[in-house]
Write a protein that holds these residues in place. Structure first.
Motif, PDB file in Angstrom:
ATOM      1  N   SER A   1      13.141 -26.665  26.253  1.00  0.00           N
ATOM      2  CA  SER A   1      13.515 -26.287  27.619  1.00  0.00           C
ATOM      3  C   SER A   1      12.935 -27.237  28.659  1.00  0.00           C
ATOM      4  CB  SER A   1      13.030 -24.857  27.898  1.00  0.00           C
ATOM      5  OG  SER A   1      13.596 -23.965  26.973  1.00  0.00           O
ATOM      6  N   GLY A   2      12.359 -28.347  28.200  1.00  0.00           N
ATOM      7  CA  GLY A   2      11.834 -29.342  29.116  1.00  0.00           C
ATOM      8  C   GLY A   2      10.361 -29.185  29.463  1.00  0.00           C
ATOM      9  N   PHE A   3       9.668 -28.296  28.773  1.00  0.00           N
ATOM     10  CA  PHE A   3       8.242 -28.073  29.027  1.00  0.00           C
ATOM     11  C   PHE A   3       7.461 -28.340  27.753  1.00  0.00           C
ATOM     12  CE2 PHE A   3      10.657 -25.264  31.769  1.00  0.00           C
ATOM     13  CZ  PHE A   3      10.139 -25.573  33.013  1.00  0.00           C
ATOM     14  N   LYS A   4       6.243 -28.811  27.912  1.00  0.00           N
ATOM     15  CA  LYS A   4       5.354 -29.014  26.776  1.00  0.00           C
ATOM     16  C   LYS A   4       4.133 -28.127  26.980  1.00  0.00           C
ATOM     17  CE  LYS A   4       2.665 -32.433  24.298  1.00  0.00           C
ATOM     18  NZ  LYS A   4       2.085 -33.762  24.349  1.00  0.00           N
ATOM     19  N   LEU A   5       3.772 -27.379  25.959  1.00  0.00           N
ATOM     20  CA  LEU A   5       2.628 -26.487  26.055  1.00  0.00           C
ATOM     21  C   LEU A   5       1.343 -27.304  26.109  1.00  0.00           C
ATOM     22  CD1 LEU A   5       1.439 -23.601  25.906  1.00  0.00           C
ATOM     23  CD2 LEU A   5       1.424 -23.883  23.423  1.00  0.00           C
ATOM     24  N   ASP A   6       0.547 -27.084  27.166  1.00  0.00           N
ATOM     25  CA  ASP A   6      -0.793 -27.681  27.212  1.00  0.00           C
ATOM     26  C   ASP A   6      -1.783 -26.739  26.558  1.00  0.00           C
ATOM     27  OD1 ASP A   6      -2.949 -29.506  28.304  1.00  0.00           O
ATOM     28  OD2 ASP A   6      -3.495 -27.593  29.240  1.00  0.00           O
ATOM     29  N   GLY A   7      -1.699 -25.443  26.882  1.00  0.00           N
ATOM     30  CA  GLY A   7      -2.610 -24.478  26.290  1.00  0.00           C
ATOM     31  C   GLY A   7      -2.570 -23.138  26.979  1.00  0.00           C
TER      32      GLY A   7
ATOM     33  N   GLY B   1      -0.909 -11.358  29.769  1.00  0.00           N
ATOM     34  CA  GLY B   1      -1.472 -11.648  31.074  1.00  0.00           C
ATOM     35  C   GLY B   1      -2.236 -12.954  31.153  1.00  0.00           C
ATOM     36  N   ASP B   2      -2.486 -13.610  30.026  1.00  0.00           N
ATOM     37  CA  ASP B   2      -3.181 -14.900  30.058  1.00  0.00           C
ATOM     38  C   ASP B   2      -2.263 -15.974  30.647  1.00  0.00           C
ATOM     39  OD1 ASP B   2      -5.444 -13.793  28.952  1.00  0.00           O
ATOM     40  OD2 ASP B   2      -5.119 -14.610  26.950  1.00  0.00           O
ATOM     41  N   ALA B   3      -2.882 -17.055  31.094  1.00  0.00           N
ATOM     42  CA  ALA B   3      -2.125 -18.170  31.668  1.00  0.00           C
ATOM     43  C   ALA B   3      -1.568 -19.061  30.566  1.00  0.00           C
ATOM     44  CB  ALA B   3      -3.016 -18.996  32.578  1.00  0.00           C
ATOM     45  N   VAL B   4      -0.369 -19.549  30.790  1.00  0.00           N
ATOM     46  CA  VAL B   4       0.237 -20.565  29.941  1.00  0.00           C
ATOM     47  C   VAL B   4       0.357 -21.806  30.823  1.00  0.00           C
ATOM     48  CG1 VAL B   4       2.234 -21.238  28.558  1.00  0.00           C
ATOM     49  CG2 VAL B   4       1.571 -18.815  28.703  1.00  0.00           C
ATOM     50  N   VAL B   5      -0.349 -22.857  30.449  1.00  0.00           N
ATOM     51  CA  VAL B   5      -0.319 -24.089  31.231  1.00  0.00           C
ATOM     52  C   VAL B   5       0.599 -25.071  30.512  1.00  0.00           C
ATOM     53  CG1 VAL B   5      -1.687 -25.987  32.163  1.00  0.00           C
ATOM     54  CG2 VAL B   5      -2.591 -23.649  32.194  1.00  0.00           C
ATOM     55  N   MET B   6       1.506 -25.657  31.288  1.00  0.00           N
ATOM     56  CA  MET B   6       2.533 -26.511  30.710  1.00  0.00           C
ATOM     57  C   MET B   6       2.591 -27.868  31.392  1.00  0.00           C
ATOM     58  SD  MET B   6       5.429 -23.541  30.607  1.00  0.00           S
ATOM     59  CE  MET B   6       4.646 -22.568  31.892  1.00  0.00           C
ATOM     60  N   ILE B   7       3.110 -28.813  30.649  1.00  0.00           N
ATOM     61  CA  ILE B   7       3.403 -30.142  31.162  1.00  0.00           C
ATOM     62  C   ILE B   7       4.887 -30.143  31.488  1.00  0.00           C
ATOM     63  CG2 ILE B   7       3.533 -32.592  30.578  1.00  0.00           C
ATOM     64  CD1 ILE B   7       1.086 -31.998  28.684  1.00  0.00           C
ATOM     65  N   ALA B   8       5.193 -30.487  32.730  1.00  0.00           N
ATOM     66  CA  ALA B   8       6.586 -30.555  33.187  1.00  0.00           C
ATOM     67  C   ALA B   8       6.812 -31.922  33.806  1.00  0.00           C
ATOM     68  CB  ALA B   8       6.868 -29.450  34.210  1.00  0.00           C
ATOM     69  N   ARG B   9       7.911 -32.533  33.474  1.00  0.00           N
ATOM     70  CA  ARG B   9       8.231 -33.867  33.983  1.00  0.00           C
ATOM     71  C   ARG B   9       7.107 -34.861  33.713  1.00  0.00           C
ATOM     72  NH1 ARG B   9       9.147 -29.998  37.157  1.00  0.00           N
ATOM     73  NH2 ARG B   9       7.449 -30.411  38.613  1.00  0.00           N
ATOM     74  N   GLY B  10       6.439 -34.700  32.557  1.00  0.00           N
ATOM     75  CA  GLY B  10       5.406 -35.632  32.135  1.00  0.00           C
ATOM     76  C   GLY B  10       4.046 -35.424  32.770  1.00  0.00           C
TER      77      GLY B  10
END
Length: 120
Positions: A109-115, A62-71
């Motif tokens: 898959s085109g995403f980078k994990l921020d945290g 249930g925690d949030a996954v924040v990602m970098i998409a398209r830079g």
């Protein structure tokens, strides 16, 4: 849970809010991005991280996954584990639907994990 991605209608924040409410019985005030464009989406995600979440190195279901998409820092999903494997469920603009990825496969898959973030 199949739902199409709808620009200005059902985005990644909308899916996260729905999953949190229906699966985890949590009502989290995740704002929706509505027509502001990618840079305002980035600002919205960054503001949400600060306002409604706390960064964690030990995520739980249930925690949030924040990602970098398209830079840009512009995407959020919901963390869960299945059989000990960390996953993220998110509504992808690129796929135009809800998708799930193993956390370890995000980059491919085109995403980078921020945290990861715990909801306040």
């Amino acid at each position: 849970m199949f739902r199409p991605y709808v620009v200005n209608g059902f985005d990644c924040g909308d899916l996260a809010r729905l999953v949190l409410k229906e699966v985890f019985s949590r009502d989290v005030a995740i704002p929706s991005a509505r027509g502001g464009g990618p840079f305002s989406d980035s600002a919205l995600v960054e503001r949400c991280c600060e306002e409604i979440g706390m960064r964690t190195d030990s995520p739980t279901d249930g925690d949030a996954v924040v990602m970098i998409a398209r830079g840009r820092l512009a995407h959020v999903g919901v963390y869960y584990e299945q059989n000990g494997v960390p996953w993220v469920l998110h509504n992808s603009r690129e796929s135009m639907q809800v998708v799930r990825h193993r956390v370890r496969d995000l980059a491919g898959s085109g995403f980078k994990l921020d945290g990861f973030y715990k909801w306040k």
